[in-house]
Design an enzyme around this catalytic site. Structure first.
Site, PDB file in Angstrom:
ATOM      1  N   GLU A  47       0.809  -1.214   0.000  1.00 47.04           N
ATOM      2  CA  GLU A  47       0.000   0.000   0.000  1.00 47.04           C
ATOM      3  C   GLU A  47       0.846   1.269   0.000  1.00 47.04           C
ATOM      4  O   GLU A  47       0.322   2.366  -0.232  1.00 47.04           O
ATOM      5  CB  GLU A  47      -0.927  -0.009   1.220  1.00 47.04           C
TER       6      GLU A  47
ATOM      7  N   GLU B 147       7.605 -21.813   8.840  1.00 48.62           N
ATOM      8  CA  GLU B 147       7.872 -20.900   9.951  1.00 48.62           C
ATOM      9  C   GLU B 147       8.834 -21.493  10.969  1.00 48.62           C
ATOM     10  O   GLU B 147       9.387 -20.781  11.806  1.00 48.62           O
ATOM     11  CB  GLU B 147       6.577 -20.515  10.650  1.00 48.62           C
TER      12      GLU B 147
END
Length: 319
Positions: free
Chosen positions: A97, A128
């Protein structure tokens, strides 16, 4: 087949989950499965109200992180978010953004997720749990001391994030972390730890809820604060907005009108002359300086509109 490392991680998870605030059982929602739908909504909303206060409690730590991020970005560095699952996705969202909002290059703020781009839409099991993968992902980006790494994990103990953090410290890059558990391993490693303690989730362990909301809020503040420090905002207007569609054209006109007091026709005319450079259009209207001279003055002031306007005023030029 699971290797020894996987088994060891599983055993640590079982023994230590109860120590994490985010893994606690919330006494306020023990009966949530018995409520009607409106009751469920209200109970979750009641928990969500706690998030903003928790973020506010970490304001000084967030401010310190903003200052180092702005400093490194001003020197040509990058902000690199990294995380797994929801945390990784939120970093990618915030990074994506920044270019349309603040007119920056897409490389300035980046988001990486354990398991690669495929993990954005679908969980990549085990990614992870790899310390090495976090390090490798940063090595591929040729990390420098001018970059800032921001590791995100609700638990504060995700191996992928920790591996990246330790490598970043080896390179001399400042390390920020955003976690939801106090005194976490990640917080102890980071140069600029941010711990937002939102308490146990409405649904035990579902850290996409309050923890995810808090992470989104913090990341928004980090990048917005840094961009304000870099002169990407004039008053509270996004003057470096990158115009790429009709909605943003209309927004650019409105920003120019609000910043200068001119009417829509004059805003549109000036934006056309500057190829929809919103900041430059405002500067020209406010100061009366021509396009070439205005662009030079803005560049000399690092694109910081208020500083450029003050310079013109103090030097008794066209304004």
């Amino acid at each position: 087949m699971r290797n020894n490392f996987d088994v060891e991680c599983a055993e640590v998870e079982v023994s230590n989950l109860s120590e994490l605030v985010t893994e606690g059982r919330n006494p306020e929602t023990l009966d949530i499965d018995k409520l009607d739908t409106v009751g469920i909504v209200n109970r979750i909303n009641r928990e969500d109200r706690k998030v903003a206060e928790a973020v506010a409690a970490a304001s000084e730590d967030i401010a310190r992180a903003i200052d180092v991020i702005a400093d490194r970005l001003s020197k040509g560095g990058r902000l690199i978010y990294m995380g797994a699952g929801t945390s990784g996705r939120l970093g990618i969202v915030d990074a994506s953004e920044c270019p349309p909002t603040f007119g920056v290059d897409s490389q300035m703020v980046q988001g990486i997720i354990a398991g690669g781009n495929g993990a954005i839409l679908k969980s990549v099991e085990g990614a992870e749990d790899s310390f090495d993968l976090g390090k490798q992902d940063l090595m591929e980006r040729k990390l420098t001391p001018n970059d800032v790494v921001c590791a995100i994990a609700a638990s504060g103990r995700t191996p992928y994030a920790i591996g990246g953090m330790k490598y970043a410290k080896e390179t001399g890059a400042p390390v920020v972390c955003v976690t939801m558990n106090p005194d976490s391993e990640m917080a102890r490693i980071a140069d600029y730890p941010i711990s937002v303690v939102v308490g146990p989730e409405a649904i035990m362990g579902s850290t996409r809820m309050k923890a995810g909301t808090a992470q989104k809020m913090v990341l928004n503040i980090l990048t917005t604060g840094a961009m304000i420090r870099l002169g990407k905002v004039y008053s509270n207007l996004m003057v470096d907005v990158r115009v790429s569609n009709e909605k943003l054209k209309a927004r650019a006109k409105r920003i120019v009108m609000l910043a200068t007091g001119c009417d829509e026709a004059n805003a549109a005319e000036m934006l056309s002359k500057t190829e929809y450079d919103t900041k430059l259009s405002i500067f020209i209207i406010v100061t009366g300086i021509g396009v070439g001279g205005a662009r030079e003055i803005l560049n000399n002031h690092g694109g910081y509109l208020q500083k450029a306007i003050d310079f013109v005023k103090n030097n008794d030029r066209h304004v």
